[in-house]
Design a protein around this motif. Structure first.
Motif, mmCIF file in Angstrom:
data_model
loop_
_atom_site.group_PDB
_atom_site.id
_atom_site.type_symbol
_atom_site.label_atom_id
_atom_site.label_comp_id
_atom_site.label_asym_id
_atom_site.label_seq_id
_atom_site.Cartn_x
_atom_site.Cartn_y
_atom_site.Cartn_z
ATOM 1 N N LYS A 72 0.793 -1.064 -0.018
ATOM 2 C CA LYS A 72 0.077 0.200 0.020
ATOM 3 C C LYS A 72 0.901 1.300 -0.039
ATOM 4 C CE LYS A 72 -4.066 2.012 2.103
ATOM 5 N NZ LYS A 72 -5.025 1.966 2.902
ATOM 6 N N LEU A 73 0.608 2.196 -0.914
ATOM 7 C CA LEU A 73 1.080 3.369 -1.009
ATOM 8 C C LEU A 73 0.200 4.497 -0.544
ATOM 9 C CD1 LEU A 73 2.757 3.031 -4.538
ATOM 10 C CD2 LEU A 73 3.875 2.817 -2.180
ATOM 11 N N ILE A 74 0.836 5.517 0.122
ATOM 12 C CA ILE A 74 -0.030 6.637 0.971
ATOM 13 C C ILE A 74 0.226 7.721 0.106
ATOM 14 C CG2 ILE A 74 -0.740 7.851 2.842
ATOM 15 C CD1 ILE A 74 -1.390 4.929 3.233
ATOM 16 N N ILE A 75 -0.536 8.505 -0.264
ATOM 17 C CA ILE A 75 -0.513 9.708 -1.101
ATOM 18 C C ILE A 75 -0.916 11.037 -0.296
ATOM 19 C CG2 ILE A 75 -0.667 11.306 -3.043
ATOM 20 C CD1 ILE A 75 -1.035 7.542 -3.440
ATOM 21 N N PHE A 76 -0.077 11.771 0.565
ATOM 22 C CA PHE A 76 -0.540 12.905 1.354
ATOM 23 C C PHE A 76 -0.002 14.038 0.903
ATOM 24 C CE2 PHE A 76 0.178 15.436 5.199
ATOM 25 C CZ PHE A 76 -1.093 15.390 5.757
ATOM 26 N N LYS A 77 -1.076 14.921 0.682
ATOM 27 C CA LYS A 77 -0.776 16.295 -0.020
ATOM 28 C C LYS A 77 -1.285 17.388 0.903
ATOM 29 C CE LYS A 77 -1.674 14.735 -4.729
ATOM 30 N NZ LYS A 77 -2.435 15.079 -5.906
ATOM 31 N N LYS A 78 -0.342 18.279 1.196
ATOM 32 C CA LYS A 78 -0.676 19.395 2.285
ATOM 33 C C LYS A 78 -0.239 20.642 1.805
ATOM 34 C CE LYS A 78 0.110 20.448 7.460
ATOM 35 N NZ LYS A 78 0.516 21.710 7.309
ATOM 36 N N ARG A 79 -1.043 21.618 1.997
ATOM 37 C CA ARG A 79 -0.534 22.911 1.430
ATOM 38 C C ARG A 79 -0.464 23.983 3.020
ATOM 39 N NH1 ARG A 79 -4.946 21.799 -1.512
ATOM 40 N NH2 ARG A 79 -4.379 21.118 -3.653
ATOM 41 N N ARG A 80 0.759 24.399 2.935
ATOM 42 C CA ARG A 80 1.036 24.927 4.303
ATOM 43 C C ARG A 80 0.061 26.286 4.423
ATOM 44 N NH1 ARG A 80 7.048 27.022 4.411
ATOM 45 N NH2 ARG A 80 6.269 27.858 2.647
ATOM 46 N N ARG A 81 -0.137 26.437 5.726
ATOM 47 C CA ARG A 81 -1.069 27.364 6.317
ATOM 48 C C ARG A 81 -2.356 27.741 5.449
ATOM 49 N NH1 ARG A 81 4.433 29.183 5.891
ATOM 50 N NH2 ARG A 81 4.096 30.137 4.247
ATOM 51 N N GLN A 82 -2.834 26.804 4.931
ATOM 52 C CA GLN A 82 -4.122 26.766 4.003
ATOM 53 C C GLN A 82 -5.233 25.870 4.607
ATOM 54 O OE1 GLN A 82 -4.304 28.942 1.291
ATOM 55 N NE2 GLN A 82 -2.287 29.660 1.759
ATOM 56 N N ASN A 83 -4.723 25.160 5.586
ATOM 57 C CA ASN A 83 -5.736 24.083 6.374
ATOM 58 C C ASN A 83 -6.442 23.442 5.477
ATOM 59 O OD1 ASN A 83 -7.210 23.025 8.527
ATOM 60 N ND2 ASN A 83 -8.697 24.328 8.468
#
Length: 162
Positions: A72-83
């Motif tokens: 299983k591969l986890i794809i995690f996307k996060k934009r800083r300070r954008q919630n």
């Protein structure tokens, strides 16, 4: 003898009897696959034959061992300070392949026909368990008959109390 083949957007260096994992290919276990995208063929002690980009008439035959899935591969996307966060995952479909032959001229080996013979022997083995399943069905009505007798005993016990 070795060859460099292209499948699934990747290149693999293979030799006879190698077993390796590639992107999913159509077919079931035991099927024979032919790779025609051969980029290079080499032998021990000789200069390798390099295609531009492919070698004409060259082929690599392989046997499909089984269809499987990767870890299983986890794809995690996060934009800083954008919630803003998104988490996704998947397991890649893969195929396990065993190389059976390498041919620079495209000639096929007759060994692939021998692999089909054991499949015919496997069919009678599958028929035997069906008979065993039929015998278990015969036992089931006997248990139901015993269950019908139990309420009669309860009725008799109530009659004795009165």
């Amino acid at each position: 003898m070795f060859a460099v083949i292209k499948t699934g957007g990747k290149q693999y260096r293979v030799s006879e009897n190698d077993v390796f994992v590639v992107e999913k290919l159509a077919g079931e276990a035991g099927d024979t696959i032919e790779f025609n995208d051969v980029l290079m063929i080499g032998e021990d002690g000789k200069a390798p034959q390099v295609g531009s980009p492919m070698i004409d008439k060259a082929s690599v035959t392989a046997e499909l061992v089984r269809q499987t899935r990767g870890e299983k591969l986890i794809i995690f996307k996060k934009r800083r300070r954008q919630n803003s966060r998104r988490k996704n995952g998947h397991r890649q479909d893969l195929t396990l392949v065993k190389i059976t032959g390498i041919s620079a001229t495209g000639a096929k080996k007759p060994a692939a026909k021998k692999a089909a013979a054991p499949k015919a022997d496997a069919a009678p083995k599958k028929a035997a368990p069906k008979k065993a399943a039929a015998s278990t069905e015969k036992k089931a009505p006997a248990k139901k008959a015993a269950a019908k007798k139990a309420p009669a005993k309860k009725a008799a016990a109530k009659a004795d109390k009165e």
